[in-house]
Design a protein around this motif. Structure first.
Motif, PDB file in Angstrom:
ATOM      1  N   VAL A 142      47.452  18.042  15.502  1.00 28.63           N
ATOM      2  CA  VAL A 142      48.740  18.208  14.811  1.00 28.63           C
ATOM      3  C   VAL A 142      48.559  19.089  13.579  1.00 28.63           C
ATOM      4  N   LEU A 143      47.530  18.827  12.796  1.00 30.00           N
ATOM      5  CA  LEU A 143      47.290  19.640  11.597  1.00 30.00           C
ATOM      6  C   LEU A 143      47.041  21.098  11.954  1.00 30.00           C
ATOM      7  N   LEU A 144      46.198  21.337  12.937  1.00 31.16           N
ATOM      8  CA  LEU A 144      45.893  22.713  13.331  1.00 31.16           C
ATOM      9  C   LEU A 144      47.110  23.411  13.942  1.00 31.16           C
ATOM     10  N   THR A 145      47.904  22.679  14.699  1.00 29.91           N
ATOM     11  CA  THR A 145      49.111  23.255  15.304  1.00 29.91           C
ATOM     12  C   THR A 145      50.127  23.629  14.235  1.00 29.91           C
ATOM     13  N   LEU A 146      50.343  22.749  13.266  1.00 26.74           N
ATOM     14  CA  LEU A 146      51.285  23.061  12.190  1.00 26.74           C
ATOM     15  C   LEU A 146      50.794  24.245  11.353  1.00 26.74           C
ATOM     16  N   HIS A 147      49.494  24.338  11.179  1.00 23.72           N
ATOM     17  CA  HIS A 147      48.951  25.479  10.431  1.00 23.72           C
ATOM     18  C   HIS A 147      49.190  26.779  11.194  1.00 23.72           C
ATOM     19  N   GLU A 148      48.976  26.744  12.484  1.00 23.82           N
ATOM     20  CA  GLU A 148      49.126  27.941  13.311  1.00 23.82           C
ATOM     21  C   GLU A 148      50.590  28.340  13.502  1.00 23.82           C
ATOM     22  N   ARG A 149      51.456  27.350  13.700  1.00 27.25           N
ATOM     23  CA  ARG A 149      52.849  27.638  14.068  1.00 27.25           C
ATOM     24  C   ARG A 149      53.841  27.529  12.919  1.00 27.25           C
ATOM     25  N   GLY A 150      53.462  26.871  11.822  1.00 23.16           N
ATOM     26  CA  GLY A 150      54.387  26.717  10.699  1.00 23.16           C
ATOM     27  C   GLY A 150      55.299  25.514  10.873  1.00 23.16           C
ATOM     28  N   VAL A 151      56.537  25.632  10.441  1.00 17.74           N
ATOM     29  CA  VAL A 151      57.510  24.534  10.479  1.00 17.74           C
ATOM     30  C   VAL A 151      57.974  24.323  11.926  1.00 17.74           C
ATOM     31  N   LEU A 152      57.893  23.066  12.381  1.00 18.39           N
ATOM     32  CA  LEU A 152      58.294  22.735  13.745  1.00 18.39           C
ATOM     33  C   LEU A 152      59.128  21.469  13.781  1.00 18.39           C
ATOM     34  N   ARG A 153      60.091  21.456  14.683  1.00 20.35           N
ATOM     35  CA  ARG A 153      60.820  20.224  14.969  1.00 20.35           C
ATOM     36  C   ARG A 153      59.927  19.340  15.819  1.00 20.35           C
ATOM     37  N   VAL A 186      51.303  16.046   5.697  1.00 25.42           N
ATOM     38  CA  VAL A 186      52.430  16.600   6.438  1.00 25.42           C
ATOM     39  C   VAL A 186      53.719  16.224   5.717  1.00 25.42           C
ATOM     40  N   ALA A 187      54.620  17.204   5.615  1.00 23.82           N
ATOM     41  CA  ALA A 187      55.936  16.967   5.018  1.00 23.82           C
ATOM     42  C   ALA A 187      56.959  16.826   6.136  1.00 23.82           C
ATOM     43  N   ARG A 188      57.887  15.906   5.938  1.00 23.74           N
ATOM     44  CA  ARG A 188      58.967  15.664   6.899  1.00 23.74           C
ATOM     45  C   ARG A 188      60.281  15.971   6.192  1.00 23.74           C
ATOM     46  N   GLN A 189      61.025  16.925   6.725  1.00 20.62           N
ATOM     47  CA  GLN A 189      62.312  17.328   6.154  1.00 20.62           C
ATOM     48  C   GLN A 189      63.419  16.925   7.121  1.00 20.62           C
ATOM     49  N   VAL A 190      64.360  16.096   6.652  1.00 20.44           N
ATOM     50  CA  VAL A 190      65.498  15.673   7.472  1.00 20.44           C
ATOM     51  C   VAL A 190      66.730  16.403   6.983  1.00 20.44           C
ATOM     52  N   TRP A 191      67.425  17.080   7.900  1.00 18.85           N
ATOM     53  CA  TRP A 191      68.641  17.810   7.579  1.00 18.85           C
ATOM     54  C   TRP A 191      69.841  16.957   7.964  1.00 18.85           C
ATOM     55  N   PRO A 192      70.838  16.858   7.084  1.00 18.03           N
ATOM     56  CA  PRO A 192      72.008  16.009   7.351  1.00 18.03           C
ATOM     57  C   PRO A 192      72.971  16.670   8.345  1.00 18.03           C
ATOM     58  N   GLU A 193      72.580  16.665   9.585  1.00 18.04           N
ATOM     59  CA  GLU A 193      73.387  17.236  10.656  1.00 18.04           C
ATOM     60  C   GLU A 193      73.571  16.190  11.743  1.00 18.04           C
ATOM     61  N   PRO A 199      70.718  14.593  13.778  1.00 15.47           N
ATOM     62  CA  PRO A 199      69.846  14.962  12.658  1.00 15.47           C
ATOM     63  C   PRO A 199      68.739  15.921  13.110  1.00 15.47           C
ATOM     64  N   ARG A 200      68.474  16.900  12.279  1.00 13.53           N
ATOM     65  CA  ARG A 200      67.385  17.840  12.536  1.00 13.53           C
ATOM     66  C   ARG A 200      66.230  17.439  11.628  1.00 13.53           C
ATOM     67  N   VAL A 201      65.063  17.214  12.214  1.00 19.47           N
ATOM     68  CA  VAL A 201      63.875  16.824  11.463  1.00 19.47           C
ATOM     69  C   VAL A 201      62.806  17.876  11.702  1.00 19.47           C
ATOM     70  N   GLU A 202      62.246  18.391  10.611  1.00 19.35           N
ATOM     71  CA  GLU A 202      61.214  19.418  10.703  1.00 19.35           C
ATOM     72  C   GLU A 202      59.948  18.944   9.992  1.00 19.35           C
ATOM     73  N   TYR A 203      58.817  19.378  10.541  1.00 21.99           N
ATOM     74  CA  TYR A 203      57.510  19.007   9.997  1.00 21.99           C
ATOM     75  C   TYR A 203      56.756  20.263   9.594  1.00 21.99           C
ATOM     76  N   SER A 204      56.020  20.159   8.496  1.00 20.33           N
ATOM     77  CA  SER A 204      55.190  21.260   8.022  1.00 20.33           C
ATOM     78  C   SER A 204      54.019  20.685   7.242  1.00 20.33           C
ATOM     79  N   LEU A 205      53.025  21.532   6.995  1.00 17.58           N
ATOM     80  CA  LEU A 205      51.894  21.098   6.184  1.00 17.58           C
ATOM     81  C   LEU A 205      52.278  21.133   4.708  1.00 17.58           C
TER      82      LEU A 205
END
Length: 107
Positions: free
Chosen positions: A28-39, A69-76, A79-85
């Motif tokens: 997960v850490l390596l994937t987020l580093h390679e791909r950036g912000v992901l749902r 890892v940071a978890r960002q929840v968008w009020p939609e 709900p849209r949830v995105e993960y990033s390092l």
């Protein structure tokens, strides 16, 4: 019977290896580093191997609790949830890459 309080606390290095005992945490850490912000669904598809939704959720929750890892929840709706390092997670990547290189050379 030995009491837990009689045992010495794990060293920070041992605690870190215990946290990353799961191959999924490293992936997960390596994937987020390679791909950036992901749902969540994008992360699940991007992580190599067949990680279950339940295992990925537990892994991401653990990495979030560790501050990697940071978890960002968008009020939609839905709900849209995105993960990033986090910066702390990014600082770990060179060490993980060095460990992977060592494993390839010595495994």
């Amino acid at each position: 019977m030995e009491k837990n309080s009689d045992r010495p606390a794990l060293s920070p290095a041992c605690a870190m290896f215990e946290r990353f005992g799961s191959r999924w945490a490293l992936l997960v850490l390596l994937t987020l580093h390679e791909r950036g912000v992901l749902r969540f669904s994008e992360l699940r598809r991007a992580v190599p191997g067949a990680v279950s939704e339940r295992m990925l959720a537990a892994t991401v929750r653990d990495l979030e609790a560790a501050g990697l890892v940071a978890r960002q929840v968008w009020p939609e709706v839905p709900p849209r949830v995105e993960y990033s390092l986090t910066p702390k997670g990014i600082s770990l990547i060179p060490l993980l890459n060095a460990l992977l290189k060592w494993a390839e050379e010595n495994g």
